[in-house]
Design an enzyme around this catalytic site. Structure first.
Site, short mmCIF file in Angstrom:
data_model
loop_
_atom_site.label_atom_id
_atom_site.label_comp_id
_atom_site.label_asym_id
_atom_site.label_seq_id
_atom_site.Cartn_x
_atom_site.Cartn_y
_atom_site.Cartn_z
N HIS A 1 1.23 -0.91 0.41
CA HIS A 1 -0.08 -0.59 0.59
C HIS A 1 0.76 0.71 0.22
O HIS A 1 0.98 1.82 0.87
CB HIS A 1 -1.41 0.02 1.37
CG HIS A 1 -0.55 -0.52 2.70
ND1 HIS A 1 0.52 0.10 3.00
CD2 HIS A 1 -1.32 -1.82 3.39
CE1 HIS A 1 0.57 -0.40 4.48
NE2 HIS A 1 -0.45 -1.22 4.40
N ASN B 1 1.11 4.71 2.47
CA ASN B 1 0.42 4.26 4.12
C ASN B 1 1.83 3.51 4.50
O ASN B 1 1.82 1.77 3.93
CB ASN B 1 -0.81 3.26 3.21
CG ASN B 1 -1.63 4.30 3.00
OD1 ASN B 1 -2.51 4.02 1.64
ND2 ASN B 1 -1.70 5.58 3.84
N HIS C 1 -7.06 6.89 1.36
CA HIS C 1 -5.78 6.41 1.58
C HIS C 1 -4.41 7.18 0.82
O HIS C 1 -3.42 7.11 1.56
CB HIS C 1 -5.47 5.07 1.30
CG HIS C 1 -5.60 3.71 2.86
ND1 HIS C 1 -7.44 3.63 2.79
CD2 HIS C 1 -5.48 3.26 3.36
CE1 HIS C 1 -7.47 2.97 3.20
NE2 HIS C 1 -6.67 2.14 3.88
N ASP D 1 -7.36 -3.46 -0.39
CA ASP D 1 -6.83 -3.93 0.97
C ASP D 1 -7.84 -3.71 2.36
O ASP D 1 -8.52 -3.47 3.42
CB ASP D 1 -6.43 -2.94 2.04
CG ASP D 1 -5.57 -3.00 3.21
OD1 ASP D 1 -5.94 -3.59 3.74
OD2 ASP D 1 -5.20 -1.35 3.38
N LEU E 1 -6.71 4.78 9.83
CA LEU E 1 -7.28 4.46 8.37
C LEU E 1 -7.20 2.62 8.94
O LEU E 1 -5.84 2.57 9.22
CB LEU E 1 -7.62 4.88 7.23
CG LEU E 1 -7.99 6.09 6.84
CD1 LEU E 1 -6.96 6.74 5.30
CD2 LEU E 1 -8.85 5.44 6.68
N GLY F 1 -7.64 -0.08 6.47
CA GLY F 1 -7.99 -0.65 6.10
C GLY F 1 -9.18 -0.61 5.21
O GLY F 1 -9.67 1.21 5.28
#
Length: 376
Positions: A212, A215, A246, A267, A300, A302
């Site tokens: 990701h 992130n 995200h 995710d 956050l 997921g």
């Protein structure tokens, strides 16, 4: 599957668009029609869009279930995501005590051996933790540990580990990255406080991608490029969550220009496909509200994203349908070294999606089986 099915429309093949039809059983047996010299989204063209099935390499949950629950949870998750166009996926674990990982992996291993009707194909496991930096947990529980080869081999005895996230700056991890990749495992960099130099070293030792992107990693600064900078400067592959929460659309556009084979993941959590409320993510309670999933402190945790919405988001950002399909189907297949999925070509699995002109999902076929979308 003995009977032959056929769908007609604008078919996206590895060589471009065809105005024609695709015939298939469990495998694609024929694609015929007239090649198109422009993207069929042009107003002069009509007919549905026929695309390869989505491949999601980062799935924690859906339909109210979390992978870490073990038991039948992974099948519920695979059924939910199939109805949103995901034809194959990696079930993704959370950082947890080893005994809890064992429970989850045994269930995933069982589900990966046989695809149930109506379910996405479980290709194996993305082990996201416990081999991460305890200072960059993100929404992961605080059970991070240093990795050993013996421990990874033990976990791999329960289910096929296809992908593992590691923080390379942790003591001993850089050597392990080299050993694991030499043995054929895909290693991703993630949940890391590592520097730009740590990222470059990990890539030189065989790391293949980034978990990701942006992130839970050290961010980019023009004098300290961080792990995000290492990805932007050197990565061939990286995963990114395009839920518009995200990652800012501007950062997505920058990553698309910098990383040749950037691909999309959801995710997704247990909250995907569910109403607002409380759900589990590993050992933690998360709250779904206004399209996001967060811990009690607002972090956050997921997403609620499904791959059909990820595709629509990419198109909204300005990507052609064909490029969006590469980043939701073909590139993740290539990353795993799978040539029989992620593209519409004779001899490939009949993992096929049919979208209407407004890009609403009309039909999903997984290995030739038509999926019931009634509860999507």
């Amino acid at each position: 599957m003995s009977s032959i099915s056929r769908v007609r429309g604008n078919v996206l093949t590895p060589h471009g668009w065809i105005d024609g039809a695709i015939s298939f059983g469990d495998l694609i047996c024929n694609i015929d029609g007239t090649p198109l010299d422009i993207e069929p989204s042009d107003a002069a063209h009509h007919g549905d869009y026929i695309l390869p099935g989505f491949i999601d390499l980062h799935v924690h949950g859906g339909g109210g279930k979390d992978v870490m629950e073990g038991g039948d949870a992974v099948n519920v998750i695979a059924r939910l995501h199939a109805r949103h166009g995901t034809t194959s996926m990696l079930a993704t674990t959370m950082t947890a005590p080893l005994e809890e990982l064992e429970v989850a992996l045994k269930a995933i291993g069982s589900a990966s051996r046989k695809r149930e009707p109506g379910h996405a194909r479980i290709l194996g496991v993305h082990l996201e933790g416990p081999y991460i930096n305890p200072g960059k947990l993100g929404a992961q529980p605080d059970f991070a540990i240093e990795a050993t080869l013996e421990q990874v081999d033990w976990l791999a005895s329960f289910a096929p580990l296809k992908l593992i996230t590691i923080a390379p700056e942790v003591d001993g991890h850089l050597d392990l990255v080299r050993i694991l990749t030499t043995g054929g495992m895909l290693v991703q960099i993630g949940h890391t406080l590592g520097t730009y130099e740590d990222g470059v070293a990990a890539l030189k030792n065989g790391a293949a991608g980034f978990t990701h992107l942006f992130n839970a990693m050290s961010g980019f600064h023009h004098r300290e490029p961080g792990m995000a900078g290492a990805a932007m400067a050197h990565a061939e592959y990286a995963e990114l969550i395009p839920d518009m929460l995200h990652v800012h659309p501007g950062a997505i556009r920058a990553a698309l220009r910098a990383i040749p084979r950037l691909y999309c993941v959801t995710d997704s959590t247990a909250a995907a496909g569910m109403p607002d409320g409380d759900y589990t993510l590993g050992r933690q309670v998360v709250h779904k509200c206004a399209g996001g999933v967060r811990l009690a402190d607002g972090t956050l945790a997921g997403s609620t994203l499904t791959m059909d919405q990820a595709m629509r988001n990419l198109i909204t950002l300005g990507l052609d349908i064909s490029e969006a399909s590469l980043r939701t189907s073909t590139y993740p297949a290539d990353y795993l070294g799978i040539k029989e999925r992620g593209r519409l070509r004779t001899g490939c699995f009949a993992d096929i999606l049919v979208f209407d002109r407004q890009f609403r999902l009309k039909e999903v076929y997984i290995e030739g089986e038509k999926i019931d979308l009634a509860h999507a």
